[in-house]
Design an enzyme around this catalytic site. Sequence first.
Site, PDB file in Angstrom:
ATOM      1  N   SER A  22       0.809  -1.230   0.000  1.00 18.64           N
ATOM      2  CA  SER A  22       0.000   0.000   0.000  1.00 18.64           C
ATOM      3  C   SER A  22       0.841   1.279   0.000  1.00 18.64           C
ATOM      4  CB  SER A  22      -0.973  -0.006   1.175  1.00 18.64           C
ATOM      5  OG  SER A  22      -1.892  -1.061   1.017  1.00 18.64           O
ATOM      6  N   THR A  67      -5.732  -4.047   7.816  1.00 19.98           N
ATOM      7  CA  THR A  67      -5.599  -5.356   7.171  1.00 19.98           C
ATOM      8  C   THR A  67      -5.516  -6.449   8.236  1.00 19.98           C
ATOM      9  OG1 THR A  67      -4.438  -6.582   5.458  1.00 19.98           O
ATOM     10  CG2 THR A  67      -3.067  -5.153   6.827  1.00 19.98           C
ATOM     11  N   LYS A  71      -9.356  -6.590  10.749  1.00 17.30           N
ATOM     12  CA  LYS A  71     -10.508  -6.084   9.978  1.00 17.30           C
ATOM     13  C   LYS A  71     -11.828  -6.190  10.753  1.00 17.30           C
ATOM     14  CE  LYS A  71      -8.866  -6.556   5.239  1.00 17.30           C
ATOM     15  NZ  LYS A  71      -9.184  -7.050   3.897  1.00 17.30           N
ATOM     16  N   ASP A 107     -13.221  -3.311  -0.248  1.00 19.42           N
ATOM     17  CA  ASP A 107     -12.838  -4.515  -0.994  1.00 19.42           C
ATOM     18  C   ASP A 107     -13.908  -4.917  -2.013  1.00 19.42           C
ATOM     19  OD1 ASP A 107     -10.296  -5.007  -0.001  1.00 19.42           O
ATOM     20  OD2 ASP A 107     -11.005  -6.256   1.657  1.00 19.42           O
ATOM     21  N   GLY A 134     -12.842 -16.966   3.354  1.00 19.26           N
ATOM     22  CA  GLY A 134     -12.192 -16.118   4.360  1.00 19.26           C
ATOM     23  C   GLY A 134     -12.706 -14.687   4.234  1.00 19.26           C
ATOM     24  N   GLY A 254      -5.067 -10.147  -9.218  1.00 24.75           N
ATOM     25  CA  GLY A 254      -5.567  -9.373  -8.087  1.00 24.75           C
ATOM     26  C   GLY A 254      -5.096  -7.925  -8.009  1.00 24.75           C
TER      27      GLY A 254
HETATM   28  P1  NAP Z   1      -8.153 -15.433   5.055  1.00 28.70           P
HETATM   29  O1  NAP Z   1      -9.329 -14.748   5.648  1.00 28.70           O
HETATM   30  O2  NAP Z   1      -7.031 -15.892   5.916  1.00 28.70           O
HETATM   31  O3  NAP Z   1      -8.718 -16.721   4.220  1.00 28.70           O
HETATM   32  C1  NAP Z   1      -7.816 -17.599   3.599  1.00 28.70           C
HETATM   33  C2  NAP Z   1      -8.577 -18.484   2.598  1.00 28.70           C
HETATM   34  O4  NAP Z   1      -7.617 -19.309   1.918  1.00 28.70           O
HETATM   35  C3  NAP Z   1      -9.565 -19.447   3.254  1.00 28.70           C
HETATM   36  O5  NAP Z   1     -10.630 -19.696   2.370  1.00 28.70           O
HETATM   37  C4  NAP Z   1      -8.696 -20.701   3.449  1.00 28.70           C
HETATM   38  O6  NAP Z   1      -9.433 -21.895   3.547  1.00 28.70           O
HETATM   39  C5  NAP Z   1      -7.926 -20.694   2.146  1.00 28.70           C
HETATM   40  N1  NAP Z   1      -6.681 -21.469   2.192  1.00 28.70           N
HETATM   41  C6  NAP Z   1      -5.528 -21.124   2.822  1.00 28.70           C
HETATM   42  N2  NAP Z   1      -4.599 -22.093   2.623  1.00 28.70           N
HETATM   43  C7  NAP Z   1      -5.184 -23.045   1.849  1.00 28.70           C
HETATM   44  C8  NAP Z   1      -4.736 -24.282   1.296  1.00 28.70           C
HETATM   45  N3  NAP Z   1      -3.488 -24.743   1.502  1.00 28.70           N
HETATM   46  N4  NAP Z   1      -5.604 -25.003   0.546  1.00 28.70           N
HETATM   47  C9  NAP Z   1      -6.861 -24.543   0.328  1.00 28.70           C
HETATM   48  N5  NAP Z   1      -7.348 -23.381   0.832  1.00 28.70           N
HETATM   49  C10 NAP Z   1      -6.519 -22.644   1.574  1.00 28.70           C
HETATM   50  O7  NAP Z   1      -7.468 -14.523   3.938  1.00 28.70           O
HETATM   51  P2  NAP Z   1      -8.166 -13.438   2.977  1.00 28.70           P
HETATM   52  O8  NAP Z   1      -8.029 -12.100   3.557  1.00 28.70           O
HETATM   53  O9  NAP Z   1      -9.534 -13.948   2.633  1.00 28.70           O
HETATM   54  O10 NAP Z   1      -7.198 -13.486   1.689  1.00 28.70           O
HETATM   55  C11 NAP Z   1      -7.211 -14.592   0.806  1.00 28.70           C
HETATM   56  C12 NAP Z   1      -6.381 -14.272  -0.455  1.00 28.70           C
HETATM   57  O11 NAP Z   1      -6.951 -13.169  -1.153  1.00 28.70           O
HETATM   58  C13 NAP Z   1      -4.917 -13.885  -0.166  1.00 28.70           C
HETATM   59  O12 NAP Z   1      -4.101 -14.460  -1.156  1.00 28.70           O
HETATM   60  C14 NAP Z   1      -4.915 -12.376  -0.301  1.00 28.70           C
HETATM   61  O13 NAP Z   1      -3.652 -11.871  -0.728  1.00 28.70           O
HETATM   62  C15 NAP Z   1      -5.959 -12.178  -1.389  1.00 28.70           C
HETATM   63  N6  NAP Z   1      -6.593 -10.857  -1.312  1.00 28.70           N
HETATM   64  C16 NAP Z   1      -6.458 -10.021  -2.374  1.00 28.70           C
HETATM   65  C17 NAP Z   1      -7.046  -8.764  -2.349  1.00 28.70           C
HETATM   66  C18 NAP Z   1      -6.877  -7.859  -3.527  1.00 28.70           C
HETATM   67  O14 NAP Z   1      -7.159  -6.659  -3.398  1.00 28.70           O
HETATM   68  N7  NAP Z   1      -6.474  -8.363  -4.673  1.00 28.70           N
HETATM   69  C19 NAP Z   1      -7.815  -8.348  -1.246  1.00 28.70           C
HETATM   70  C20 NAP Z   1      -7.946  -9.236  -0.164  1.00 28.70           C
HETATM   71  C21 NAP Z   1      -7.330 -10.492  -0.224  1.00 28.70           C
HETATM   72  P3  NAP Z   1      -9.855 -22.496   5.016  1.00 28.70           P
HETATM   73  O15 NAP Z   1     -11.012 -21.640   5.472  1.00 28.70           O
HETATM   74  O16 NAP Z   1     -10.245 -23.895   4.717  1.00 28.70           O
HETATM   75  O17 NAP Z   1      -8.640 -22.364   5.890  1.00 28.70           O
END
Ligand code: NAP
Length: 289
Positions: A22, A67, A71, A107, A134, A254
């Site tokens: 950021s 973040t 959140k 988001d 997530g 993303g």
């Molecule tokens: P989070 O709340 O920690 O959720 C993580 C997600 O990933 C859950 O659905 C989790 O599944 C899954 N996961 C993690 N390890 C896994 C594995 N080995 N196999 C299968 N599923 C797995 O994180 P978040 O904030 O939602 O972020 C998730 C992703 O989105 C990250 O890569 C982040 O960088 C990206 N993101 C991008 C933006 C953007 O602006 N482009 C914004 C926000 C997030 P379980 O529930 O089963 O653990």
Amino acid sequence: MTAAQTILKVGVTGYPLSHTVSPAFQQPAFDHYGIPAEYRPYPVTAEALPALIAQLHDTEWLGLNVTIPYKEAVITLVDRCTPTAETIGAVNTLFKKEGSLIGDNTDAHGFLTALRTDGATDPSGARVLLLGAGGAGRAVLVALAQAGASHITLANRHRERAEKLLDSLAAALHAQQTAVVDWQSAEAQAAAKAADIIVNSTAVGMAKGPAPDLSPLPSSVFRSGQVVFDLVYTPSLTPLLRLAQQGGARTLDGLPMLVYQGAAAFERWTGMPAPLKLMKAKAQAALGT
Ligand code: NAP
């Protein structure tokens, strides 16, 4: 002698904050307008978070991005939340209006703007497969509901988390046909084949993440006419997007969503239109993409 100029404070909080991109694209936006502000990371422990948020009432503060892992925690520390942040149940932007500290979530806006602008796709009436339940998945679900997707199928490694998520958003998803399928099951593959839009909101495929070399779906599910949107932004070509491209689908990484959610925050803080081209170029440079 002239009085020293006040440098306004703005930034991002989370813990730890080692990989935040950021500052690389927010600071140039302030500089672009000559706004005397310093955007910097504020990594604080959970114990120190309330004191940091309380400081935001001071006039030198413009606001803050929030973040992982705060959140949800900041919701109890603001005067009120916007309806979008309330529905999502998470705040990623704090700004001030008429003396109140407001929690917003940009988001969902970032996701929709990226899909519509960079992906040239309107989710209205679309069949969507969403991978992940997530925090990001939550924002995507609310965005898809707001934009009028017709069918949403959700697959998450821990199935019960997906079921809970759909239950908690039942009111927002009243017009959608929704279903949960098992992670990497035959049903998930069938839903992928039938989908107009596939969204990955898991960390699978993320560099330095839990499974950097894996795709959550096999190559056989992709076809032309589909859009595959991976929220992961490092690398820009994840294993999922590589297979999707080989199958003829259009792909979206993303980075645009990251920039649009940040741009919306910038506009809340300054009331100025975000310099999007500049912010995107700076984000790309910082990520080496
Ligand atoms: P989070 O709340 O920690 O959720 C993580 C997600 O990933 C859950 O659905 C989790 O599944 C899954 N996961 C993690 N390890 C896994 C594995 N080995 N196999 C299968 N599923 C797995 O994180 P978040 O904030 O939602 O972020 C998730 C992703 O989105 C990250 O890569 C982040 O960088 C990206 N993101 C991008 C933006 C953007 O602006 N482009 C914004 C926000 C997030 P379980 O529930 O089963 O653990």
